[in-house]
Write a protein that holds these residues in place. Structure first.
Motif, short mmCIF file in Angstrom:
data_model
loop_
_atom_site.label_atom_id
_atom_site.label_comp_id
_atom_site.label_asym_id
_atom_site.label_seq_id
_atom_site.Cartn_x
_atom_site.Cartn_y
_atom_site.Cartn_z
N ALA A 81 0.36 -1.60 -0.25
CA ALA A 81 -0.55 0.00 -0.22
C ALA A 81 0.79 1.15 -0.06
N ARG A 84 -11.52 -4.37 2.39
CA ARG A 84 -11.37 -6.62 1.76
C ARG A 84 -11.73 -7.45 2.58
N GLN A 135 -3.34 1.33 2.87
CA GLN A 135 -4.07 2.09 2.15
C GLN A 135 -5.65 1.54 2.60
N ASP A 163 -2.80 -11.95 0.52
CA ASP A 163 -3.23 -11.38 -0.74
C ASP A 163 -2.78 -11.48 -2.38
N ALA A 218 -8.71 0.69 2.25
CA ALA A 218 -9.75 -0.32 1.17
C ALA A 218 -10.69 -1.07 1.45
N LYS A 240 -6.81 -3.95 -3.53
CA LYS A 240 -6.57 -3.26 -2.71
C LYS A 240 -7.52 -1.40 -3.53
#
Length: 510
Positions: free
Chosen positions: A228, A308, A304, A355, A306, A322
């Motif tokens: 990120a 998830r 970051q 991820d 976002a 993300k």
């Protein structure tokens, strides 16, 4: 619906159920479950006036589910599922889940809500109980027609909730209950649900990200925060502008655990110019790169923002990278993963520890070029150290089932992520990016998925032939794999919707 109370002789002075002939079934459960039931009665005493809690039937990160029996006024006994939310759940999060159940539940294969009990910070949501079978237990005996109906009803439930602007975010077989004998289906667990931009549910218009009072790991996953874009530590706040460029280099170095515990982790390579830049600004960059520890500078970086949330193995590419703009397409991707599991007979199909490994596994099926191109569409740059070809879905599924492809040649299927070096993710910008160097990311089996892959496909064919006889797996139409291809579209903007999928030729007679 009215309920009568359990008879007084069954209830102790502290509200707990006393063991009697009517409750001897509880003796079959473990002592740990008995303790949990007793604690639930103490936490929410009013439950004892209505329900005889028999067993604990489910446990997740944010809740536990119990089986309860209630005596109706007409003398009937009815079973209910009691979902006890952890006390640290945010009130807004709880209210949003209840709103999803009350507004969209009770029809179109979506579970409804019957009652809700609350005492202080303890909340119990009462829902109708549906006896069901776990997919992992029956996947080997399912016929193609059963799989077709299962996916059809799942898409029907998704279309319904998506019409209300609800993103479920955790679509998986465990959350889509299936009663094989009565052909009943129910979508459950809206604990991670979020709203679209035009959602009809007021509570889902609130940003529900991070509303948990206590940060909790999602299904035991590591949070590497390695990919990120971030700010520097507060000590270097004055030099933020100078740090922004090198941060893109050192962001990949952050690690939460030692490699001795977790195995090899992704390490991003540097070009010569980046190495020179790092040496020039040595005093401003971290000093834990390529080590087994995390320095204070890396610890101070911001993540970051976002969404998830979800279950590993079912997350869409835009979630894994993300992407901040996520919509109902992430539920459709998860439905595609389920269909992939059912057609191939492999559950779970994907299983990754983080991820990036999950994204690499997707690349082994959908292709690296295709993944990179799709990522550009939603503003992400994915770099892969080697090119991975796109797999033919029919050949893949038939090989895993032990059925020869139409040309009678068995195509070797790689273990997802098993022999791939690495990939990296960045926010997309039209600049030249260095290719990643090979470093043996997935040694010692780390990231190898598709459990029970046949090492000897011919012997696997012999084992599976008896299971496929009479189940229709030798006659799967092309429409099934065409729908699978559209559900697993890497680009969320062109991915088929649940409404469109229901109109697919595979469901023509439905």
């Amino acid at each position: 619906m009215e309920l009568s109370s359990i008879s007084a002789e069954d209830i102790s002075t502290d509200g707990c159920i006393i063991k009697s002939d009517r409750t001897k079934r509880i003796n079959k459960v473990s002592r740990d479950v008995e303790v949990d039931i007793e604690l639930l009665y103490k936490a929410v005493p009013q439950l004892a006036k209505v329900f005889h809690i028999i067993d604990k039937i489910g446990e997740g990160t944010f809740s536990s589910v119990y089986l309860g029996e209630a005596r109706m006024r007409d003398g009937r006994k009815e079973m209910f599922a009691l979902k006890h939310l952890i006390p640290t759940s945010h009130p807004t999060r709880i209210a949003a889940e209840l709103q999803c159940l009350t507004v969209a539940g009770g029809r179109e294969n979506v579970m409804g809500v019957t009652y809700c009990f609350r005492r202080e910070d303890h909340v119990v949501i009462v829902m109708p109980y549906m006896e069901h079978q776990a997919i992992v237990d029956i996947i080997g005996s399912l016929s193609f027609e059963e799989v077709r109906l299962y996916i059809y009803h799942l898409l029907k439930a998704l279309k319904h909730i998506h019409q209300f602007g609800i993103i479920h975010r955790d679509i998986k077989p465990n959350n889509f209950l299936y009663n094989r004998h009565s052909q009943m289906y129910a979508l459950v667990d809206f604990g991670l649900a979020q709203g679209t931009a035009d959602t009809q549910l007021k509570l889902l218009k609130v940003d529900l990200t991070g509303l948990r009072k206590v940060p909790r790991p999602v299904f035991g996953e590591r949070n590497l925060n390695s990919y990120a874009p971030s700010a520097s530590s507060t000590k270097q706040a004055a030099s933020k502008a100078e740090l922004e460029k090198p941060n893109k280099v050192k962001d990949q170095s952050k690690r939460r655990h030692s490699s001795a515990t977790w195995g090899p982790l992704p390490v991003r390579s540097q070009s010569c110019s980046q190495k020179a830049q790092r040496s020039v600004q040595q005093g401003l960059t971290c000093n834990c790169y390529l080590t087994d520890r995390v320095c204070n500078i890396c610890m101070a970086r911001k993540q970051q923002v976002a969404p998830r949330a979800g279950t590993p193995g079912f997350r869409a590419p835009e979630v894994l990278t993300k992407c901040p703009n996520q919509g109902t397409a992430i539920d459709v991707w998860s439905a595609g993963v389920i269909l992939l599991s059912l057609l191939s007979g492999r559950y779970p199909f994907f299983k990754a520890s983080d991820d990036l490994i999950a994204l690499t596994q997707i690349m082994t099926i959908r292709g690296s070029k295709e993944t990179i191109q799709a990522a550009k569409k939603f503003g992400k740059a994915v770099v892969c150290s080697r090119e991975l070809p796109r797999q033919d879905l029919r050949t893949l599924c038939e090989t895993l089932r032990g059925i020869n492809p139409p040309n009678n040649k068995v195509t070797p299927v790689p273990v997802a992520g098993g022999d791939i070096d690495r990939c990296t993710i960045q926010d997309y910008a039209p600049t030249t990016r260095p290719a990643a160097a090979k470093h043996g990311l997935l040694k010692d089996g780390v990231g190898k998925t598709l459990p029970n892959h046949p090492e000897d496909l011919s012997s696997n064919k012999r084992k599976c032939s008896s299971l496929t006889d009479g189940l229709g797996w030798d006659r799967v139409p092309d429409e099934a794999y065409d729908l699978l291809d559209q559900l697993l579209d890497l680009n969320p903007f062109t991915r088929i919707t649940a409404d469109q999928a229901l109109q697919h030729a595979l469901f023509r007679d439905l």
